[in-house]
Design an enzyme around this catalytic site. Structure first.
Site, PDB file in Angstrom:
ATOM      1  N   SER A  77      -2.331   2.393  -2.832  1.00 24.72           N
ATOM      2  CA  SER A  77      -3.598   2.805  -2.158  1.00 24.72           C
ATOM      3  C   SER A  77      -4.481   3.525  -3.076  1.00 24.72           C
ATOM      4  CB  SER A  77      -3.243   4.219  -1.127  1.00 24.72           C
ATOM      5  OG  SER A  77      -2.997   3.501   0.095  1.00 24.72           O
ATOM      6  N   LYS A  80      -7.768   1.859  -3.617  1.00 23.95           N
ATOM      7  CA  LYS A  80      -8.926   1.911  -2.776  1.00 23.95           C
ATOM      8  C   LYS A  80     -10.004   2.771  -3.478  1.00 23.95           C
ATOM      9  CE  LYS A  80      -5.823   2.165   1.236  1.00 23.95           C
ATOM     10  NZ  LYS A  80      -5.135   2.800   2.165  1.00 23.95           N
ATOM     11  N   TYR A 204      -6.916  -7.425  -0.375  1.00 26.39           N
ATOM     12  CA  TYR A 204      -6.413  -6.253  -0.134  1.00 26.39           C
ATOM     13  C   TYR A 204      -4.960  -6.145  -0.675  1.00 26.39           C
ATOM     14  CZ  TYR A 204      -4.801  -1.866   2.123  1.00 26.39           C
ATOM     15  OH  TYR A 204      -4.181  -0.729   2.290  1.00 26.39           O
ATOM     16  N   TYR A 256      -4.156  11.454   2.016  1.00 26.68           N
ATOM     17  CA  TYR A 256      -3.852  11.087   3.556  1.00 26.68           C
ATOM     18  C   TYR A 256      -4.049  12.378   4.361  1.00 26.68           C
ATOM     19  CZ  TYR A 256      -1.367   7.552   0.943  1.00 26.68           C
ATOM     20  OH  TYR A 256      -0.888   6.609   0.041  1.00 26.68           O
ATOM     21  N   VAL A 274       1.574   4.662  -1.915  1.00 27.44           N
ATOM     22  CA  VAL A 274       3.037   4.845  -1.381  1.00 27.44           C
ATOM     23  C   VAL A 274       4.063   4.355  -2.290  1.00 27.44           C
ATOM     24  CG1 VAL A 274       2.792   4.448   1.367  1.00 27.44           C
ATOM     25  CG2 VAL A 274       2.473   2.618  -0.248  1.00 27.44           C
TER      26      VAL A 274
END
Ligand code: GLN
Length: 331
Positions: A77, A80, A204, A256, A274
């Site tokens: 992540s 991102k 992605y 998160y 993660v």
């Protein structure tokens, strides 16, 4: 044993700070057993639960590395942040913000619930999966490799080498991607996607599977701390307004559904993934007393055992401790 707050006025030599950080890593490594390695992407379960490492790279040229610093892992992540930056550089900030919001959700990163419940005009933010997949759909290019190229180009400029895909992780992720596909279909139905859904998802999964180390995260963090400029070469890597938005999003949405707690207890922009990586950014700060890394620094952490929110269990505690000891908070 973790030592108490030190008098940082005495000596801020590299050796002295190194001893402290080594102590802290040894102490927090014990807490890796409280977490759990991610298993929803099957191959991630092969990571060593006990690993913990940190790299701190200062704008002043000092680097502290401690623990398991050389373990390659996939960026997940944290990519991102980079895809959002690339999207802003390609399309302009306004174009991106017209299509993806900048509000925290308080939900898990891969939640579908809020998409359906709130009849959104756009996904909440670029750091949850729905927002990140939308961002990836806005990247230029007609194939996943064309879309991926500027992401890897930007990494190369920051890291000083060209990172590669971990193909095993990519395949494992692609083959276990039911939830991300569900998000993809939802985004397709609502008209948020700007490219073909399959190409977007393929991009992605690839961006999440780029292999890096914590040194790379620390460098990226150092550049963000310095508002987008590499302090070593004085070259602008990321335009300042984009670097600032990225940091604001990291602070509000980077961890998160634990982002509020992280902002409260650690107080610096950060983003986790993660696979157990965390990038944290300590911008230059003004204090009356001498403290480590007052000119700002980037921090990379790796600890694959995760807490319930999917953040590195020991990594967060280590960061919290360092932020407190060194008064890193931006507030
Ligand atoms: N590739 C992962 C996913 O989409 C990234 C999630 C994460 O790091 N939180 O599920």
């Amino acid at each position: 044993m973790v030592q108490g707050a030190a008098n940082w006025n005495t000596e801020l030599t590299e050796e002295w700070l190194q001893n402290y950080v080594d102590d802290w890593v040894a102490f927090y490594r014990k807490m890796t057993s409280d977490g759990k390695v991610a298993s929803y992407i099957p191959i991630l379960e092969e990571a060593n639960q006990n690993h913990l490492g940190i790299t701190i790279m200062g704008n002043n040229g000092m680097t502290i590395r401690s623990g398991d610093t050389d373990i390659p892992f996939t960026i997940q992540s944290i990519s991102k942040v980079i895809s959002f930056i690339v999207g802003c550089m390609e399309r302009g900030v306004q174009y991106m913000l017209d299509r993806v919001d900048v509000e925290p959700t308080g939900e898990a990163f891969n939640s579908i619930m809020h998409l359906e419940m709130k009849q959104l005009k756009k996904p909440f933010n670029p750091f949850i999966n729905a927002g990140a997949i939308t961002v990836t759909s806005m990247l230029e290019g007609n194939t996943s490799d064309e879309k991926l190229k500027p992401i890897i180009d930007l990494m190369e400029r920051m890291f000083g080498y060209r990172p590669a895909l971990n193909v095993d992780v990519y395949e494992s992720e692609r083959d276990s991607s039911m939830r991300n596909r569900a998000i993809g279909y939802y985004l397709l139905e609502t008209g948020f996607l700007e490219s073909d859904m399959n190409i977007t998802l393929e991009t992605y999964f690839k961006q999440c599977s780029i292999e890096i180390t914590i040194d790379d995260l620390a460098k990226f963090g150092m550049i963000l701390a310095n508002d987008g400029e590499d302090p070593n070469s004085q070259e602008e890597i990321i335009p300042r307004p984009i670097a600032r938005i990225a940091k604001a999003l990291m602070l509000t949405c980077g961890m998160y559904d634990a982002s509020g707690k992280f902002a409260t207890y650690v107080g610096i922009p950060a983003k986790s993934g993660v696979s157990g990586g965390i990038i944290a950014v300590s911008p230059p700060r003004v204090r009356e007393e001498e403290l480590p890394f007052l000119d700002g620094c980037g921090i990379g952490v790796y600890g694959p055992a995760l807490d319930e929110q999917g953040n590195s269990e020991a990594g967060i505690r280590l960061l919290r401790h360092i932020a407190k000891q060194w008064d890193l908070s931006i507030f």
